[in-house]
Write an enzyme that holds these catalytic residues in place. Structure first.
Site, PDB file in Angstrom:
ATOM      1  N   ASP A  14       0.812  -1.159  -0.335  1.00  0.00           N
ATOM      2  CA  ASP A  14       0.187   0.170   0.098  1.00  0.00           C
ATOM      3  C   ASP A  14       0.949   1.237   0.071  1.00  0.00           C
ATOM      4  O   ASP A  14       1.991   1.252   0.439  1.00  0.00           O
ATOM      5  CB  ASP A  14      -0.998  -0.112   1.237  1.00  0.00           C
ATOM      6  CG  ASP A  14      -1.757   1.185   1.367  1.00  0.00           C
ATOM      7  OD1 ASP A  14      -2.736   1.312   0.366  1.00  0.00           O
ATOM      8  OD2 ASP A  14      -1.337   2.082   1.990  1.00  0.00           O
ATOM      9  N   GLU A  35       0.623  -0.662  -4.936  1.00  0.00           N
ATOM     10  CA  GLU A  35      -0.391   0.451  -5.322  1.00  0.00           C
ATOM     11  C   GLU A  35       0.407   1.681  -5.599  1.00  0.00           C
ATOM     12  O   GLU A  35       0.765   2.014  -4.371  1.00  0.00           O
ATOM     13  CB  GLU A  35      -1.266   0.438  -4.205  1.00  0.00           C
ATOM     14  CG  GLU A  35      -2.279   1.534  -4.296  1.00  0.00           C
ATOM     15  CD  GLU A  35      -2.714   2.605  -3.014  1.00  0.00           C
ATOM     16  OE1 GLU A  35      -3.659   2.993  -3.178  1.00  0.00           O
ATOM     17  OE2 GLU A  35      -1.978   2.382  -2.332  1.00  0.00           O
TER      18      GLU A  35
END
EC number: 2.4.1.18
Length: 731
Positions: free
Chosen positions: A411, A464
């Site tokens: 992330d 991401e």
């Protein structure tokens, strides 16, 4: 009283003794010109202490209390070598017998300490933290924690009444690692470290390498043994070793475990209950991967798990670490891979966590312009420090090896790559070359990815990353960051913006559909419609769609068909598969009740059929990352908002023709190029009545002709349903 050793009694009292073993336990000494053994014991609050025979538990020497704080000494005048013993301790309230923690040698070797200092200890989680051990026939738990600038560290817990004075730890040389072995301590007991910081402030910290933690708002670590679980996924793990994920189908169902489904009283399903309900559902829907939003321990539910305090600790919200392993095991037995969100970009600022761990900025950067993450109110890691990089790389390997996780979705990669991420002028400092790139973070990501692919037994990594950083999913040896895949944020943004438009205006935005193929092979992309698209006032996917209810659901079915046909692996968020109307709420379960209505049933049925087709048609996945797998048939009909293309498997003439009508006007006798002369079977029609559509289609098959169209020698006249997609396969 003066005692030989690295510490004084006053240091023990003040919690600033860095080597209690040098003063406590048995020590050879010179008394009256003769060598003898002196025993020293530190038990605050004790009024009497005796040494006992190790075999018979009979008293062999009463010790003298020489300091009112609880320091006892006794001498064995005829013994010249240390020997095993036990202690009998009495306070004003009770008496007990125990082993002396200060008679045991260190549980961490020099080689381990060397690797820790170098930042290359691959199994850091087997050395630091709390571990069941048996030393010299004595069972207990060893504790070890890295706190190089601390003035003193002690372990506190259920086993010593949370008394900070009782069990001071020793620091091992210049490593900064503090260690102690506590006999008799057992699994399930709670503990923390009391750290006397370099700034003179004493803090109680959870174990950074704990495997299990208390449920919020409590913050203690819990001793847990990971050695007992018996995996039943051997067949899956062997296949994973041989798997080439780039040429395999990957349709991912993203799940937040706390809000997928709940009990009627609002309580969470446990990991084991989810194994019984979630796994069969995912299998029935035809997804072959689940992606769990962060399951690492976190104090605040509203962070969805992205503000972590326990990077080795499976959250206790849904059960024990072995319960989570059971869920993963059940997924594997059902043929479902497991990806978890992993968050090395930042960490929670809660006092019991990593922040200012030893009274200094240890895990975080000392410079506030690199330390504080303004978007999330968290702290960024100091990737330039060996031990911090090691802490994170070992965490990645831990989840892959010990929990059999098949992939790590990392992330917030963009926030790691750029020093000026979400920072204005004067709020960031450039790198040594004057640039905005975070060189240390780049090195860390490359190291982490290299390790996962070298030692992860077939596991993958996914980034991401929302910018145009080059080579995110290219190998490190080719200058890339080394991720296996990258979320295609550009495709997501352009596609959703296009679908928001009223169909009458879509022809003016035709490029939003076609532009993605310009860069489709720059990275190994995953097409993601994630949780981020259905929160914070963005509304659900179906509510983004224009028109009346029929058009909204037709658009949603069209969106999914377009996503599944487009090159790249697939991901959607839970609830999207049945067209949930309400925005995602992490505090409650999905709106399962809407499945009593036809349109919602239709979307769910479409997803099942799309997945079934996808998994069984190599043309839809095998060449996802190879230009040979895609051919435009017609991308220029912007006036009618229609596109068509073919997907290829690379295996002879095996292909799928996909055509899309992004307006509510049906197109009859609409001609598109055909790669193949002959009959085509209609294998999918999103406008079928079973999906909630109008039933306009091609009666099951069409035939191509030798009619030149758009530069192709063959073409076929088809019926394009309103706001619909049709897929054809040569017969």
């Amino acid at each position: 009283m003066q005692i030989e050793g690295a510490c004084r009694i006053e240091d023990l009292i003040n919690g600033t003794c860095y080597d209690p073993h040098s003063i406590l336990g048995m020590h050879p000494v010179e008394r009256n010109g003769r060598r003898c053994i002196e025993l020293r014991v530190w038990v605050p609050g004790a009024i009497k202490v005796s040494a006992l025979d190790y075999k018979t538990n009979e008293e062999i020497l009463p010790l003298e209390r020489v300091h009112e704080a609880g320091f006892f000494i006794g001498t064995f005048p005829t013994r010249t070598e240390v020997f095993p013993y036990r202690l009998r301790i009495s306070t004003a309230h009770h008496t007990w017998v125990q082993e002396d923690p200060y008679r045991f040698l260190p549980t961490i070797g020099e080689l381990d300490l060397y690797y820790i200092g170098e930042g290359t200890h691959r199994k850091l989680y087997e050395v630091l933290g709390a571990h069941l051990r048996e030393i010299d026939g004595v069972k207990g738990v060893s504790f070890a924690v890295w706190a190089p600038n601390a003035r003193g560290v002690s372990v506190i817990g259920d086993f010593n009444g949370w008394d900070k004075r009782r069990y001071p730890m020793r620091v091992l040389g210049s490593s900064g690692v503090w260690e102690i072995f506590l006999p008799g301590v057992q699994v399930g007991e709670k503990y923390k470290y009391a750290i006397n910081g370099a700034d003179g402030i004493e803090r109680e910290k959870a174990d950074p390498l704990a495997f299990y933690s208390e449920l919020r708002p409590r913050t203690a670590s819990i001793i847990y043994d990971l050695s007992g679980y018996k995996w039943k996924d051997r067949e899956w793990m062997l296949r994973r070793l041989e798997n080439n994920p780039y040429k395999k189908p990957m349709n991912i169902y993203e799940v937040h475990l706390g809000s997928w489904k709940r009990h009627p009283d609002g309580s969470w399903l446990s990991y084991r209950e989810l194994a019984d309900e979630l796994v069969p559902y995912v299998k029935r829907m035809g997804f072959n991967y689940v992606e769990f939003m962060p399951l690492l321990e976190h104090p605040y539910d509203g962070s969805w798990g992205y503000q972590v305090t326990g990077f080795y600790s499976a959250t206790s919200r849904f059960g024990t670490p072995d319960d989570l392993r059971y869920l993963i095991d059940r997924c594997h037995q059902a043929g479902i891979g497991v990806i978890i969100d992993w968050v090395p970009a930042h960490f929670a600022v809660d006092e019991h966590g990593l922040c200012r761990f030893d009274g200094t900025y240890l895990y975080e950067h000392e410079d506030i312009r690199r330390r504080f993450q303004p978007d999330w109110g968290t702290f960024s890691f100091n990737y330039g420090r060996n031990e911090v990089r090691n802490f994170l790389t070992a965490s990645a390997l831990f989840w892959v090896k010990e929990f059999h996780v098949d992939g790590l979705r990392v992330d917030g990669v963009s926030s790691m790559l750029y020093l000026d991420y979400s920072r204005g002028p004067g709020e960031w400092t450039p790198n040594k070359y004057g640039g905005r790139e975070n060189l240390e973070a780049i090195d860390f990501l490359r190291e982490m990815n290299s390790l996962v692919y070298a030692e992860g037994e077939g596991a993958i990594t996914i980034a991401e990353e929302s910018t145009a950083w080059p080579g995110v999913s290219r190998p490190v040896y080719l200058g890339g960051l080394g991720f296996g895949f990258k979320w295609n944020m550009g495709w997501m943004h352009d596609t959703l913006e296009y679908f928001r438009k009223d169909p009458i205006y879509r022809k003016y935005h035709h490029n939003d559909l076609t532009f993605s193929m310009v860069y489709a092979y720059n990275e190994n992309f995953i097409l993601s419609l994630s949780h981020d698209e259905v929160v914070h006032g963005k509304g659900s996917l179906v509510n983004k769609m224009p028109g009346d209810e029929w058009q909204q659901f037709a658009n949603l079915r069209l969106l999914f068909a377009y996503q599944w046909a487009h090159p790249g692996k697939k991901l959607i968020f839970m609830g999207d598969e049945f067209g949930q109307r309400s925005e995602w709420n992490h505090d409650w379960q999905l709106d399962w009740w809407v499945l009593q209505f036809g349109y919602h049933q239709g979307v769910q049925r479409l997803l099942q059929d799309l997945n079934r087709l996808y998994l069984h048609e190599p043309a839809l996945y095998r060449l996802d990352h190879d230009p040979k797998g895609f051919t435009w048939l017609d991308y220029s009909d912007w006036e009618n908002s229609v596109i068509s293309f073919a997907r290829w498997s690379g295996d002879g003439n095996n292909h799928i023709v996909c055509a899309f009508n992004f307006t509510p006007v049906p197109r009859y006798n609409y001609r598109i190029p055909a790669p193949h002369l002959g009959k085509y079977r209609e294998v999918l029609n999103t406008d079928a009545q079973i999906y909630g559509g109008s039933g306009i289609g091609n009666m099951g098959e069409v035939s191509s002709e030798v009619v030149m169209h758009n530069g192709h020698p063959y073409s076929v006249a088809i019926t394009l349903p309103p706001l619909g997609a049709v897929f054809f396969k040569p017969m």
